[in-house]
Design a protein around this motif. Sequence first.
Motif, mmCIF file in Angstrom:
data_model
loop_
_atom_site.group_PDB
_atom_site.id
_atom_site.type_symbol
_atom_site.label_atom_id
_atom_site.label_comp_id
_atom_site.label_asym_id
_atom_site.label_seq_id
_atom_site.Cartn_x
_atom_site.Cartn_y
_atom_site.Cartn_z
ATOM 1 N N PHE A 32 -13.123 30.752 21.876
ATOM 2 C CA PHE A 32 -13.091 31.734 20.798
ATOM 3 C C PHE A 32 -12.930 31.064 19.436
ATOM 4 N N ALA A 33 -12.176 29.973 19.363
ATOM 5 C CA ALA A 33 -12.035 29.252 18.090
ATOM 6 C C ALA A 33 -13.379 28.672 17.646
ATOM 7 N N SER A 34 -14.149 28.158 18.585
ATOM 8 C CA SER A 34 -15.468 27.625 18.216
ATOM 9 C C SER A 34 -16.417 28.751 17.815
ATOM 10 N N ASP A 35 -16.284 29.915 18.445
ATOM 11 C CA ASP A 35 -17.104 31.066 18.046
ATOM 12 C C ASP A 35 -16.762 31.522 16.632
ATOM 13 N N ILE A 36 -15.481 31.517 16.295
ATOM 14 C CA ILE A 36 -15.075 31.886 14.936
ATOM 15 C C ILE A 36 -15.640 30.874 13.939
ATOM 16 N N ASP A 37 -15.595 29.595 14.299
ATOM 17 C CA ASP A 37 -16.174 28.565 13.425
ATOM 18 C C ASP A 37 -17.668 28.774 13.223
ATOM 19 N N SER A 38 -18.357 29.205 14.276
ATOM 20 C CA SER A 38 -19.807 29.440 14.123
ATOM 21 C C SER A 38 -20.077 30.641 13.222
ATOM 22 N N ILE A 39 -19.222 31.653 13.275
ATOM 23 C CA ILE A 39 -19.379 32.799 12.368
ATOM 24 C C ILE A 39 -19.151 32.351 10.929
ATOM 25 N N VAL A 40 -18.132 31.525 10.720
ATOM 26 C CA VAL A 40 -17.848 31.012 9.372
ATOM 27 C C VAL A 40 -19.030 30.206 8.851
ATOM 28 N N SER A 104 -10.382 34.949 9.403
ATOM 29 C CA SER A 104 -10.867 33.972 10.384
ATOM 30 C C SER A 104 -9.837 32.861 10.585
ATOM 31 N N GLU A 105 -9.209 32.411 9.513
ATOM 32 C CA GLU A 105 -8.169 31.386 9.642
ATOM 33 C C GLU A 105 -6.938 31.933 10.355
ATOM 34 N N VAL A 106 -6.597 33.180 10.066
ATOM 35 C CA VAL A 106 -5.454 33.808 10.748
ATOM 36 C C VAL A 106 -5.753 33.941 12.240
ATOM 37 N N SER A 107 -6.966 34.335 12.583
ATOM 38 C CA SER A 107 -7.345 34.466 14.000
ATOM 39 C C SER A 107 -7.236 33.135 14.724
ATOM 40 N N LYS A 108 -7.764 32.090 14.112
ATOM 41 C CA LYS A 108 -7.685 30.778 14.749
ATOM 42 C C LYS A 108 -6.243 30.321 14.887
ATOM 43 N N SER A 109 -5.431 30.605 13.887
ATOM 44 C CA SER A 109 -4.019 30.255 13.950
ATOM 45 C C SER A 109 -3.310 31.024 15.059
#
Length: 126
Positions: A32-40, A104-109
Amino acid sequence: MKRFIIAITLFIITVSCCIAENIWLDNTVKYFASDIDSIVSEVNGDNADKAKNLATDIVNRWQEQQIFLSTFINHDHLEEITQTMISMRTNLSQGQVEDFFVDSEVSKSQLEHLRDNDLPSIQNIL
């Protein structure tokens, strides 16, 4: 002697399940962290439509995974992550890119916190 062997077997099965769950949780968080990075990266590349689709997809997949995760992990933490991911999607839909980056940063955190601090607990299993 028979009861002792059964107890040891059940203990080994329980420990194996806990280890497998921790490995699965670690892989899920990385995914999920890599998916968030791809959205960013899509947002940074001015590809808003693809980013919106990816955000919707990640929210749907997270909600599916949350059902299984809630068996082992505190529900409050999972609900916070869900809220933040939904907020990410909403901010993208409304064109609030700066708020999206914050969420997005809060989600990854929150995902990292989940992986680092939430171990399976007896209260969730029982």
